[in-house]
Design a protein around this motif. Structure first.
Motif, PDB file in Angstrom:
ATOM      1  N   GLN A   1       2.421   6.092  -2.181  1.00 21.19           N
ATOM      2  CA  GLN A   1       1.436   5.101  -1.783  1.00 21.19           C
ATOM      3  C   GLN A   1       0.360   4.963  -2.857  1.00 21.19           C
ATOM      4  O   GLN A   1       0.222   5.840  -3.728  1.00 21.19           O
ATOM      5  CB  GLN A   1       0.808   5.467  -0.443  1.00 21.19           C
ATOM      6  CG  GLN A   1       0.109   6.803  -0.384  1.00 21.19           C
ATOM      7  CD  GLN A   1      -0.323   7.164   1.026  1.00 21.19           C
ATOM      8  OE1 GLN A   1      -0.146   6.394   1.969  1.00 21.19           O
ATOM      9  NE2 GLN A   1      -0.910   8.339   1.188  1.00 21.19           N
TER      10      GLN A   1
ATOM     11  N   ARG B   1       0.830  -1.207   0.000  1.00 22.78           N
ATOM     12  CA  ARG B   1       0.000   0.000   0.000  1.00 22.78           C
ATOM     13  C   ARG B   1       0.865   1.258   0.000  1.00 22.78           C
ATOM     14  O   ARG B   1       0.454   2.298  -0.512  1.00 22.78           O
ATOM     15  CB  ARG B   1      -0.902   0.019   1.246  1.00 22.78           C
ATOM     16  CG  ARG B   1      -1.927  -1.086   1.315  1.00 22.78           C
ATOM     17  CD  ARG B   1      -2.971  -1.022   0.219  1.00 22.78           C
ATOM     18  NE  ARG B   1      -3.696   0.244   0.182  1.00 22.78           N
ATOM     19  CZ  ARG B   1      -4.570   0.579  -0.772  1.00 22.78           C
ATOM     20  NH1 ARG B   1      -4.804  -0.249  -1.766  1.00 22.78           N
ATOM     21  NH2 ARG B   1      -5.199   1.740  -0.728  1.00 22.78           N
ATOM     22  N   ARG B   2       2.045   1.127   0.581  1.00 21.96           N
ATOM     23  CA  ARG B   2       2.947   2.284   0.735  1.00 21.96           C
ATOM     24  C   ARG B   2       4.369   1.787   0.592  1.00 21.96           C
ATOM     25  O   ARG B   2       4.691   0.679   1.015  1.00 21.96           O
ATOM     26  CB  ARG B   2       2.731   2.923   2.101  1.00 21.96           C
ATOM     27  CG  ARG B   2       3.480   4.209   2.368  1.00 21.96           C
ATOM     28  CD  ARG B   2       3.027   4.789   3.712  1.00 21.96           C
ATOM     29  NE  ARG B   2       3.655   6.073   3.988  1.00 21.96           N
ATOM     30  CZ  ARG B   2       4.837   6.206   4.607  1.00 21.96           C
ATOM     31  NH1 ARG B   2       5.489   5.120   5.020  1.00 21.96           N
ATOM     32  NH2 ARG B   2       5.348   7.400   4.825  1.00 21.96           N
TER      33      ARG B   2
ATOM     34  N   SER C   1      10.114  -1.662   1.612  1.00 24.39           N
ATOM     35  CA  SER C   1       9.120  -1.638   2.668  1.00 24.39           C
ATOM     36  C   SER C   1       9.698  -2.395   3.852  1.00 24.39           C
ATOM     37  O   SER C   1       9.755  -3.628   3.854  1.00 24.39           O
ATOM     38  CB  SER C   1       7.807  -2.279   2.210  1.00 24.39           C
ATOM     39  OG  SER C   1       6.866  -2.310   3.269  1.00 24.39           O
TER      40      SER C   1
END
Length: 339
Positions: A329, A77-78, A88
């Protein structure tokens, strides 16, 4: 005496001017004011003419990292965008690599069943799962006693620390063809220069184990257009992009020279030249060696003047170098930077 004759002396401190002089001074003042305003507008316009503007061209609809080269991607998502690509937490894009006993890279081009291996990374461990295999857990921070291999990717050398015998045996058992080793790129190791793969990249563009670029972008519209030409539809997973964009026209990503997403800025470098990896079915791990590659070749080959760069590989997606690191995102607007 009328109020207009006191235009400059209305305070009573100066005597009134004759009507003709007041009119003359009023006209001169207006001209002077117009000149000043004109100069200010000219300076303002001049500054803005040379300043970048942001033109919205789409929206981020997907983010992916591929921690182990050729294994399944992880949807995010981000993501943090570093100089070496998306990240991430401890999951970094293509920071793990499978090699053979000679140190040469092994990808789904040689071992298509690699695409069936799902990957995650949490609590300090890289976890891998594959059909009919017990889960493998590999520590992200490896013992300094583990040997460092000199690996070979596209004719270039790069280091990788061995992930141990258990990981090696796991991959060897699953693929059941020959002996393999899993290696990890560590932050202190020297990255490869993208420019050593393709001269279109800048000297600042660097990578660990990706083919040649820190980031690759593909639009949903491009995939949809390709699928209208195919009997058997393909998925976004066939093409392994890092950033998927919606809300633009097909192949519009080809024309984005510089873009901004969130606080990240990227520079378009070259089209992604496609190979037989795109013909591996991400659901079955079976390589077709024909589609969608043959269809792409029918309408997405380069101009003859660029054949020295792309040869017979069709374009699909676009490679980007990182100008400004930051975060982005899903849902972020995608802006083209124009001057």
């Amino acid at each position: 005496m009328s109020g207009s004759s006191w235009a400059l002396g209305g305070s009573g401190l100066l005597p009134p001017l004759p009507q003709s002089q007041a009119a003359w001074l009023g006209a001169a003042g207006a001209l002077a004011l117009a000149a000043l305003l004109g100069a200010a507008v000219w300076r303002w316009a001049g500054r803005w003419a040379g300043s970048p503007r942001l033109q919205r061209v789409g929206t981020v609809s997907g983010l992916f990292v591929y921690p182990v080269k050729s294994c399944r991607g992880v949807a995010l998502r981000r993501a943090e965008v570093t100089a070496l690509g998306l990240r991430s937490g401890e999951m970094r894009d293509r920071f793990w690599l499978l090699i053979n006993e000679d140190g040469h890279m092994v990808t789904a081009r040689q071992e298509p069943r690699l695409v069936l291996i799902s990957v995650n990374c949490e609590n300090g461990y890289l976890t891998l799962n594959a059909p009919e295999m017990k889960e493998l857990r590999v520590p992200v921070k490896l013992s300094r006693k583990n040997p460092v291999h000199n690996c070979r990717l596209f004719g270039l050398d790069i280091q990788g620390r061995d992930c141990g015998d258990e990981a090696a045996q796991w991959f060897t058992t699953f693929l059941n063809t020959q002996s393999y080793r899993l290696v990890h790129f560590e932050p202190h190791m020297a990255p490869r220069k993208s420019r050593d793969v393709f001269t279109t990249f800048r000297s600042t563009d660097e990578i660990a184990y990706p083919d040649c670029s820190p980031a690759m972008i593909l639009s949903e519209a491009s995939l949809e257009d390709l699928n209208t030409r195919l009997e058997k539809k393909v998925k976004i997973q066939n093409f392994r992009p890092n950033i998927v964009v919606t809300g633009c026209s097909a192949y519009e990503e080809d024309s984005w020279n510089k873009i901004q997403i969130g606080n990240v800025q990227m520079k378009g470098t070259m089209a992604c030249p496609r190979c037989i990896l795109t013909t591996v079915d991400p659901e079955t791990g079976i390589i077709d060696r024909k589609e969608p590659l043959e269809t792409l070749k029918s309408y997405r080959l380069c101009d003859p003047s660029e054949r020295h760069l792309y040869k017979s590989h069709p374009w699909f997606g676009w490679y980007y170098g990182i100008d400004k690191t930051g975060t982005l995102q899903v849902g972020d607007p995608v802006y083209k930077i124009v001057r």
